[in-house]
Design an enzyme around this catalytic site. Structure first.
Site, PDB file in Angstrom:
ATOM      1  N   SER A  31       2.767   9.957  -0.133  1.00  0.00           N
ATOM      2  CA  SER A  31       3.479  10.141   1.129  1.00  0.00           C
ATOM      3  C   SER A  31       3.627  11.612   1.479  1.00  0.00           C
ATOM      4  O   SER A  31       3.467  12.020   2.636  1.00  0.00           O
ATOM      5  CB  SER A  31       4.863   9.489   1.047  1.00  0.00           C
ATOM      6  OG  SER A  31       4.753   8.102   0.847  1.00  0.00           O
ATOM      7  N   ARG A  35       1.387  13.614   4.560  1.00  0.00           N
ATOM      8  CA  ARG A  35       2.157  14.321   5.595  1.00  0.00           C
ATOM      9  C   ARG A  35       1.835  15.812   5.567  1.00  0.00           C
ATOM     10  O   ARG A  35       1.680  16.451   6.616  1.00  0.00           O
ATOM     11  CB  ARG A  35       3.658  14.092   5.394  1.00  0.00           C
ATOM     12  CG  ARG A  35       4.146  12.723   5.846  1.00  0.00           C
ATOM     13  CD  ARG A  35       5.545  12.413   5.322  1.00  0.00           C
ATOM     14  NE  ARG A  35       6.078  11.187   5.897  1.00  0.00           N
ATOM     15  CZ  ARG A  35       5.735   9.965   5.503  1.00  0.00           C
ATOM     16  NH1 ARG A  35       4.839   9.813   4.529  1.00  0.00           N
ATOM     17  NH2 ARG A  35       6.278   8.887   6.055  1.00  0.00           N
ATOM     18  N   SER A 183       8.078   2.027   9.841  1.00  0.00           N
ATOM     19  CA  SER A 183       8.666   3.327  10.157  1.00  0.00           C
ATOM     20  C   SER A 183       7.589   4.373  10.411  1.00  0.00           C
ATOM     21  O   SER A 183       7.863   5.426  11.000  1.00  0.00           O
ATOM     22  CB  SER A 183       9.560   3.796   9.004  1.00  0.00           C
ATOM     23  OG  SER A 183       8.782   4.096   7.852  1.00  0.00           O
ATOM     24  N   GLU A 330       8.591  -0.619  -0.526  1.00  0.00           N
ATOM     25  CA  GLU A 330       7.394  -0.467  -1.355  1.00  0.00           C
ATOM     26  C   GLU A 330       7.684  -0.692  -2.833  1.00  0.00           C
ATOM     27  O   GLU A 330       6.771  -0.925  -3.624  1.00  0.00           O
ATOM     28  CB  GLU A 330       6.798   0.925  -1.155  1.00  0.00           C
ATOM     29  CG  GLU A 330       7.680   2.055  -1.663  1.00  0.00           C
ATOM     30  CD  GLU A 330       7.198   3.423  -1.206  1.00  0.00           C
ATOM     31  OE1 GLU A 330       7.207   4.343  -2.032  1.00  0.00           O
ATOM     32  OE2 GLU A 330       6.824   3.570  -0.031  1.00  0.00           O
ATOM     33  N   HIS A 357       2.196  -5.476   5.111  1.00  0.00           N
ATOM     34  CA  HIS A 357       1.693  -4.351   4.317  1.00  0.00           C
ATOM     35  C   HIS A 357       0.238  -4.574   3.911  1.00  0.00           C
ATOM     36  O   HIS A 357      -0.485  -5.320   4.579  1.00  0.00           O
ATOM     37  CB  HIS A 357       2.606  -4.130   3.107  1.00  0.00           C
ATOM     38  CG  HIS A 357       3.788  -3.267   3.417  1.00  0.00           C
ATOM     39  ND1 HIS A 357       4.338  -2.375   2.525  1.00  0.00           N
ATOM     40  CD2 HIS A 357       4.543  -3.150   4.542  1.00  0.00           C
ATOM     41  CE1 HIS A 357       5.366  -1.751   3.076  1.00  0.00           C
ATOM     42  NE2 HIS A 357       5.506  -2.210   4.293  1.00  0.00           N
ATOM     43  N   ARG A 361       2.897  -9.229   1.051  1.00  0.00           N
ATOM     44  CA  ARG A 361       3.374  -9.039  -0.317  1.00  0.00           C
ATOM     45  C   ARG A 361       4.357 -10.117  -0.759  1.00  0.00           C
ATOM     46  O   ARG A 361       4.414 -10.453  -1.948  1.00  0.00           O
ATOM     47  CB  ARG A 361       3.999  -7.650  -0.472  1.00  0.00           C
ATOM     48  CG  ARG A 361       2.959  -6.541  -0.557  1.00  0.00           C
ATOM     49  CD  ARG A 361       3.565  -5.167  -0.676  1.00  0.00           C
ATOM     50  NE  ARG A 361       2.508  -4.183  -0.998  1.00  0.00           N
ATOM     51  CZ  ARG A 361       2.651  -2.877  -0.875  1.00  0.00           C
ATOM     52  NH1 ARG A 361       3.800  -2.370  -0.430  1.00  0.00           N
ATOM     53  NH2 ARG A 361       1.664  -2.055  -1.190  1.00  0.00           N
ATOM     54  N   LYS A 427      -6.141   3.355  -4.877  1.00  0.00           N
ATOM     55  CA  LYS A 427      -5.642   3.654  -3.530  1.00  0.00           C
ATOM     56  C   LYS A 427      -4.603   4.764  -3.576  1.00  0.00           C
ATOM     57  O   LYS A 427      -4.594   5.662  -2.730  1.00  0.00           O
ATOM     58  CB  LYS A 427      -5.042   2.384  -2.924  1.00  0.00           C
ATOM     59  CG  LYS A 427      -4.564   2.532  -1.492  1.00  0.00           C
ATOM     60  CD  LYS A 427      -4.057   1.202  -0.966  1.00  0.00           C
ATOM     61  CE  LYS A 427      -3.868   1.225   0.535  1.00  0.00           C
ATOM     62  NZ  LYS A 427      -2.799   2.109   0.976  1.00  0.00           N
TER      63      LYS A 427
END
Length: 442
Positions: A31, A35, A183, A330, A357, A361, A427
């Site tokens: 994350s 960003r 989000s 998550e 997701h 999930r 991933k």
């Protein structure tokens, strides 16, 4: 929903013969890395990312930015701590341009953060990805960008594939969106907001807003790069964010370890009654994974945050939990795996958005844990888990990295668990099988 039918070798999940005792160096945060790549690409000067995560999602982000003209040089840095990767990426901003083609894979950050960037490119940028990416919601970003003046061709799907016809700039301004399903819709607009002519004011109008820590992460990183951001947590209106137009600074940023990816290793200590040390765990962070300290302590462990990192110790008992995970969705697969091995039932709430997701999930966890003898039922917004003796079997991953690590946690305690397509962990957590067996001393 069917498991991945591609012929894939089954990975025998290692079974722990006793209490785990290990130090695990967790790679950098996905994350934060993705960003940071976007902000560095939009900056007015070059910057450095040190100890970035090198995984499928982050390499897709870097590749996409390169396709639009950004220079990203990979090098080895001497400014790395003991035991940490010395890799660093130098990001050199350039005039964004098309035509370009972006492969998003199945990375939510790439498919959502980069269409706003593409509006600033001079020329068309086409976005495509894995088949599952076509099913993931993108309408919030598409509709918002159109309202802000962008031209996007998605043939009315509100999803991939699509083409952003960049005009070299975007007016920006005020926009209302419903980010109930992700989000990332909010973060996507905020990250590029400083480069919009009028900045951006994002007003969330939906009933719920999951994963607020990820939005706080976006706001903090924008401010660290020199952006002026008004946000609810700093006295602004509820569910309204304003970013003022202006130049972004190039930074020299060291990426924190990915605390969500630390989850399976902490879970290993919890379910085996052992001890795991995660070096460089930050004392202050916006990563949702930091909540693991509280959740796993409630489930039977204890933790100590030292100058070296986090020391987490299992007690030999695992307790059920009743938890609202809306801000840390998550973490749900790993928590569900631990809950299936607990001594009392668990209720996990506030995570209906997980159905959208990498896979659904909630359905996947229910199906796979129950196939091993568990008793999991879906609720409207989560799972109810009643522990039962589990047995071996194939644990399908649905091309979802967190499903794979959840199955590995169960395999520590339950003999004969085989993980289908453990390679999907690349991933966000490259070399997971080696890290996992290394933790067990193999």
């Amino acid at each position: 929903m069917a498991p991945n039918d591609t012929p894939t070798a089954l990975w025998p999940a290692p079974h722990a013969s006793g209490a785990v005792d290990a130090t695990v160096h967790v790679p950098g945060s996905k994350s934060v890395t993705n960003r940071a790549l976007v902000l560095a690409a939009l900056a007015s000067e070059p910057g450095w990312l040190r100890r970035p995560l090198r995984s499928r999602d982050t390499l897709l982000m870097a590749g996409a930015l390169r396709a639009m003209g950004v220079g990203i040089e990979e090098t080895v840095s001497s400014a790395s701590g003991a035991g940490a990767s010395g890799e660093a990426w130098r990001v050199i901003p350039a005039g964004l341009h098309g035509p370009a083609t972006v492969d998003v894979g199945n990375a939510g950050t790439v498919m959502r953060f980069l269409p706003p960037v593409a509006t600033l490119a001079d020329g068309p940028v086409r976005f495509d990805g894995d088949p599952r990416s076509y099913e993931r919601p993108l309408h919030g970003v598409i509709d918002a960008l159109r309202a802000l003046g962008a031209r996007i061709d998605d043939e009315g799907r509100g999803a991939l594939p699509l083409t952003v016809h960049g005009g070299g700039a975007l007016d920006g301004g005020t926009v209302e969106i419903d980010a109930s399903s992700s989000s990332q819709f909010v973060s996507a607009l905020l990250l590029s907001g400083p480069r919009f002519n009028q900045g951006v004011e994002v007003r969330h109008v939906g009933a719920t807003l999951p994963s607020m820590p990820h939005i706080r992460m976006t706001v903090d990183m924008l401010r660290a790069a020199g952006a002026q951001v008004d946000a609810p947590e700093s006295g602004g209106e509820p569910h309204v964010w304003r970013v003022t137009p202006g130049a972004l600074l190039g930074r020299d940023l060291t990426i924190e370890p990915d605390l969500s990816n630390a989850q399976p290793f902490l879970a290993a200590a919890l379910v085996t009654g052992g001890k795991v040390v995660i070096p460089d765990w930050p004392r202050h962070t916006t990563q949702p994974g930091d909540r693991l300290r509280e959740i796993f302590t409630e489930m039977g462990g204890s933790c100590e945050l030292t100058d070296y990192g986090l020391v987490f110790t299992g007690s030999g008992s695992v307790h059920g939990i009743d938890a609202d995970l809306s801000e840390v969705g998550e973490l749900t697969p790993g928590i569900a795996a631990v809950a299936a091995l607990a001594d009392s039932p668990s209720t996990l709430r506030g995570v209906a958005h997980l159905r959208l997701h990498e896979t659904d999930r909630l359905a996947a966890l229910t199906k796979e844990i129950n196939a091993l003898g568990g008793d999991v039922t879906e609720t409207a917004d989560g799972l109810h888990i009643r522990p039962r003796p589990l047995h071996g079997g194939v644990f399908h991953t649905y091309d979802d990295h967190r499903m794979a690590t959840a199955g590995a946690v169960i395999g520590l305690v339950v003999e004969g668990v085989r993980i289908e397509n453990v390679a999907t962990t690349a991933k966000t957590l490259p070399d997971f099988p080696d890290l996992w067996t290394g933790m067990l001393g193999a």
